[in-house]
Write an enzyme that holds these catalytic residues in place. Structure first.
Site, PDB file in Angstrom:
ATOM      1  N   ASP A  30      -4.778  -8.427  -3.175  1.00 45.57           N
ATOM      2  CA  ASP A  30      -5.080  -8.169  -1.766  1.00 45.57           C
ATOM      3  C   ASP A  30      -6.352  -8.885  -1.289  1.00 45.57           C
ATOM      4  O   ASP A  30      -6.325 -10.082  -1.046  1.00 45.57           O
ATOM      5  CB  ASP A  30      -5.146  -6.646  -1.551  1.00 45.57           C
ATOM      6  CG  ASP A  30      -5.075  -6.267  -0.087  1.00 45.57           C
ATOM      7  OD1 ASP A  30      -4.925  -7.170   0.762  1.00 45.57           O
ATOM      8  OD2 ASP A  30      -5.174  -5.071   0.239  1.00 45.57           O
TER       9      ASP A  30
ATOM     10  N   HIS B 125       0.851  -1.215   0.000  1.00 43.82           N
ATOM     11  CA  HIS B 125       0.000   0.000   0.000  1.00 43.82           C
ATOM     12  C   HIS B 125       0.882   1.259   0.000  1.00 43.82           C
ATOM     13  O   HIS B 125       0.931   1.940  -0.996  1.00 43.82           O
ATOM     14  CB  HIS B 125      -1.009   0.030   1.158  1.00 43.82           C
ATOM     15  CG  HIS B 125      -1.891  -1.167   1.223  1.00 43.82           C
ATOM     16  ND1 HIS B 125      -2.692  -1.539   0.172  1.00 43.82           N
ATOM     17  CD2 HIS B 125      -2.078  -2.109   2.194  1.00 43.82           C
ATOM     18  CE1 HIS B 125      -3.347  -2.653   0.503  1.00 43.82           C
ATOM     19  NE2 HIS B 125      -2.989  -3.016   1.711  1.00 43.82           N
TER      20      HIS B 125
END
Ligand SMILES: [Zn+2]
Length: 454
Positions: free
Chosen positions: A323, A272
């Protein structure tokens, strides 16, 4: 099982030096044995139009595929990442290793069908429902390995160390009982994970401190001493609440703190890294670490947008991850990297750095190189590398009359997963006509698993 030997002929193929015509690729024992350019096809060659190297997916939580779309109902208060996480904790509460194997196989079939040939599994669901270690501490990792073996996807397993619920060593919550370990318990788990993936050809074992919320500074140092080599992945700066909590705890922002307190280098992947100042983005780029970007999930969870401009200007390396697996499509993941920046900056073609450079190629080649680095894998169609190849369906309307880099732009911006035709993993054909060979069996098991769980 790696393919023994075959020869493939492509009208066009993306090699490390760029697009080439009439490329013959010979494969032996799952690896690329030789490449000839401007070569006529020969009798016995398997012929296809357009080949690229398979894309690595550097960040997955496979079990979350089972709850995809189940957190899209408005709650009583304001919904956020943190309310989504409560839904996720409730979903995983009942999962058995058999459930995880069934759900992960579904996720991996979909990944392969979208052009992904290796997955980095950021694996933190370790323990039994009561929080006790299984008799085999890596029972859940073995379920992941079984799904990789069944589907053929390459696996980089990243066993997660998780000990706390917040900065400064806060005690874990009840909902985290299936994740948490002591350092001694983690050492046993890590060793067992190595055994769980031992039979998988070209699998890679790394390690992953979950986040700065879940690991103290002393624990981070001990983890790095315990596992001194191989990929090291960590979630960082996904949410503004995490930035605020880190500032309150340490006076520093999460990426800043990590760069100041850990030897962040090319073995690292910072997943991220959404909330960075320009200075943090430049320092991360200079460290040689990979930024693990997951734009579909980051949009779904309302995380924010990655500061691409300062990071790319400083030569930062990146890759993409699915993810939460809320939707699995490598092309869409790449498209949203660019689209997020277009919406943010009200411009176009923001990912390429040079005039005339194709946007799709900048996204694809960057994600290929960064993904391979982050997963400890080969990068590209080259002698000695795993024969992990994909072909595009040249008759797809989104690819009509396109050549070379325009094919990649067409795939990413105008076609999507429907443009994937064939996928080889270690030279074994696992997808043909866009369909994985085990698609029906895996989907049937996934459906019955979910029928029981939901
Ligand atoms: Zn994650």
């Amino acid at each position: 099982m790696p393919a023994a030997s075959l020869t493939l002929h492509f009208e066009q193929a993306l090699l490390p030096a760029g697009w080439r015509q009439n490329v013959r690729v010979s494969v032996a024992d799952g690896r690329i044995a030789g490449i000839a350019e401007d070569a006529a096809p020969q009798a016995g060659d398997e012929r296809h139009a357009v080949a690229l190297p398979g894309l690595p997916n550097l960040h997955s939580h496979a079990f979350q595929r089972g709850m995809a779309g189940l957190a899209e109902q408005r709650g009583a208060g304001e919904d956020s990442f943190w309310t989504w996480r409560q839904v996720m904790y409730r979903f995983l509460d009942r999962l058995t290793p058999e459930d995880v194997a069934a759900i992960a196989a579904q996720a991996y079939v979909e990944a392969l069908e979208s052009g992904v040939t290796r997955v980095g599994e950021f694996h933190y669901l370790h323990h039994d429902r009561d929080g006790a270690a299984y008799a085999d501490p890596a029972a859940m990792a073995a379920a992941i390995a079984a799904a990789a073996a069944e589907t053929g996807i390459g696996l980089t397993l990243l066993p997660v160390f998780y000990a706390h619920s917040g900065f400064g060593g806060a005690a874990p919550t009840e909902g985290q009982r299936r994740f948490v370990s002591t350092l001694d318990g983690y050492a046993r788990l890590h060793e067992a994970c190595g055994k769980a993936i031992f039979g998988l050809p070209d699998s890679v074992l790394g390690m992953a401190p979950h986040s700065l919320r879940a690991v103290t500074e002393a624990e981070l140092a001990e983890l790095l001493a315990l596992v001194p080599e191989g990929p090291a992945h960590i979630h960082v700066a996904e949410q503004t609440a995490e930035v605020d909590a880190c500032l309150a705890w340490s006076g520093a922002r999460p990426v800043e703190w990590l760069l100041d307190h850990a030897p962040v280098d090319a073995r690292w992947c910072l997943v991220h890294a959404t909330h960075m100042t320009g200075a943090e983005a430049r320092r991360l780029a200079e460290s040689g670490a990979v930024a693990g970007l997951c734009p579909i999930t980051e949009a779904n969870l309302g995380d924010g947008l990655f500061p691409a401009e300062p990071f790319l200007a400083a030569g930062g390396r990146f890759g993409v991850g699915s993810d939460s697996n809320v939707l699995i499509d490598a092309a869409e993941e790449l498209r949203w990297l660019e689209y997020g920046q277009r919406l943010l900056r009200r411009g176009r073609n923001l990912w390429p750095r040079a005039p005339g450079e194709s946007c799709g190629m900048a996204l694809y080649r960057g994600a290929l190189a960064g993904g391979a680095q982050a997963l400890g894998a080969d990068c590209g169609i080259a002698p000695g590398h795993a024969a992990d190849l994909i072909t595009l369906a040249a008759d797809h309307p989104g690819l009509a009359a396109r050549v070379g880099e325009a094919l990649v732009d067409g795939w990413i911006f105008a076609a999507g997963r429907g443009a994937i035709d064939t996928v080889w993993r270690q030279g074994a054909k696992v997808v043909s006509g866009g369909r994985h060979h085990a698609r029906e069996a895996v989907a049937a098991r996934f459906r019955s698993c979910l029928a029981r769980l939901l």
